[in-house]
Design an enzyme around this catalytic site. Structure first.
Site: not given
Length: 477
Positions: A126-127, A130, A191, A195
């Site tokens: 997930h990071e 980002h 987010e 995801d």
């Protein structure tokens, strides 16, 4: 290797030398347009500031583990424009944080609360998403359009956000002059994208996407009514529709059959034993419960955890007994090699330790766990020149490494070469953002060198100029 070090360190996307050669003036305010080059530059400056502010568990085994997981997923990601760096913050809270230029910081509490490697991977993936989607840069650009912010204020808010997300969010909103609702709405859009992309990345890397669903569902259920949710939920809100989206997305993939995850459980045991707030009694009870497990990896980690506790509390005979059984199952396991070296060093069996590590070094030259342990034992055994040769080769291949610098400093001191000890002490201090101390060490080194050693003196002068420049950068941002 028994380094009980909670250091002030964060990851760097460029080496200091590279960044120093091409850093333009960023100005006093954050940038309305953050190019890839500028994000790399900001990542380097932020990393150096973080090294002077954040408590990091700097442990070769834990570093290797998160780097292996992270890089395995980075290899499956699209749009990778940065050399990723992964580090641990010593904090029992559940949190992970992506910042400029490929830097990902994870709290040790993330492993403590994860129940599988894929759950951990779901957060790291997930990071990564980002960063590949440049969410932070895009968010800062949008916020800056509403109310210009200083880079110093931005960096301070980001650092605070890692340590205390609620205060960091408030500081970032104050810095940007934005309302809370506007910030949350923007974050939720990011987010959802993270995801979706993160789940694809982790799946392509061989992890189970259903574990992403289980982790986020468990976090949502556990903290739904909490007045003080964990750090992760402050920076990564989990409304019901987001949890449902994750669950539905995971159902599109075939569920994996459980496979042994030795490194995950050994990492978890190491954090519990050495880098958490658990009492010895609580840790021992946890490891004994693991020993009752029907899963071989959990049972193995339980005995490893007990061996760690025994070494750390000077129960050397018991530790040796545990390790002997574990080595029969996995004779070249790095976690066991490290702990056995701790045991031999603590009992001053340096000759045995050197012979043992020499064989492992032949199998894996310059592997960081083996090399750093080998060098450490050589220093204890009054063989500093042996350590110096290994460490210089290691740093030449691996680049900047705090423990490498620290051990090399000690080796040169033991070898009675004070000038070179000061040079590597300076490298160590500069790596942690302590530039004034680093410059003082370099000046001492220059005075300690022979008058005719012009080459080394020129190298020292170049380092001094670089550190002085980086010190000015840190003060200006």
């Amino acid at each position: 290797m028994k380094f009980f070090v909670s250091l002030v360190i964060a990851s760097a996307c460029f080496t200091s030398a590279q960044a120093a050669n091409r850093l333009p003036d960023l100005g006093g305010t954050a940038l309305s347009t953050i190019t890839i080059e500028k994000e790399l530059i900001m990542g380097d400056i932020f990393a150096r500031k973080a090294r002077a502010a954040l408590p990091i568990v700097y442990d070769p085994l834990l570093s290797s583990y998160i780097e292996t997981i992270g890089n395995k997923m980075v290899a499956q990601a699209d749009g990778v424009q940065f050399p990723f760096q992964f580090v641990w913050v010593r904090d029992n809270a559940i949190n992970a944080f992506a910042t400029f230029g490929g830097n990902i910081t994870a709290h040790t509490g993330l492993v403590l609360n994860a129940q599988s490697e894929s759950e951990l991977a779901s957060v790291i993936g997930h990071e990564i998403a980002h960063i590949t989607q440049r969410h932070l840069a895009r968010k800062i650009e949008k916020m800056n359009q509403r109310a210009p912010m200083t880079i110093a204020g931005l960096f301070s808010s980001l650092l605070l956000g890692i340590v205390n997300p609620s205060l960091g969010i408030a500081a970032l909103q104050t810095t940007a002059g934005l309302t809370q609702q506007a910030s949350i709405t923007y974050t939720r859009g990011n987010e959802q994208e993270a995801d979706r992309i993160g789940m694809q990345i982790m799946t392509n890397a061989g992890f189970d996407p259903h574990d992403a669903s289980s982790f986020y569902t468990r976090m949502s259920d556990k903290y739904r009514a909490a007045t003080k949710p964990p750090a992760f939920l402050l920076t990564h809100p989990l409304p019901d529709n987001r949890v449902s989206d994750i669950r539905l997305r995971a159902q599109q993939y075939k569920k994996h059959t459980r496979k042994p995850e030795y490194d995950f459980w050994l990492t978890k045991a190491r954090i519990i034993a050495r880098f958490s707030n658990s009492s010895e009694g609580h840790a021992k009870d946890t490891f004994r419960d693991w020993q009752k497990s029907t899963y071989p990896d959990i049972k193995f980690a339980g005995q490893y955890g007990l061996a760690l506790l025994d070494v750390d509390h000077q129960r050397y005979q018991s530790a040796a007994s545990h390790l002997k059984e574990l080595f029969k199952l996995q004779p070249h396991n790095l976690f066991l090699i490290d702990t056995y070296t701790d045991l031999l060093t603590a009992t001053k069996q340096y000759k045995t330790a050197l012979a043992f590590l020499a064989k492992e070094y032949q199998l894996r030259p310059n592997e960081q766990v083996v090399t750093l342990n080998y060098a450490n034992v050589a220093i204890h055994a009054d063989q500093p020149e042996r350590a110096i040769r290994m460490l210089k080769s290691f740093l030449l291949q691996k680049g900047e490494n705090y423990l490498g610098y620290d051990l090399l400093t000690n080796a040169y001191r033991k070898a009675k070469h004070p000038a070179y000890a000061n040079i590597y002490q300076a490298q160590s201090d500069a790596y942690l953002g302590r530039y004034q101390k680093a410059i003082q060490s370099l000046r001492q080194a220059k005075e300690q060198l022979d008058e005719d050693n012009f080459t080394e003196k020129k190298r020292i002068e170049a380092l001094e100029k670089k550190f002085a420049y980086q010190q000015r950068q840190m003060r200006q941002t």
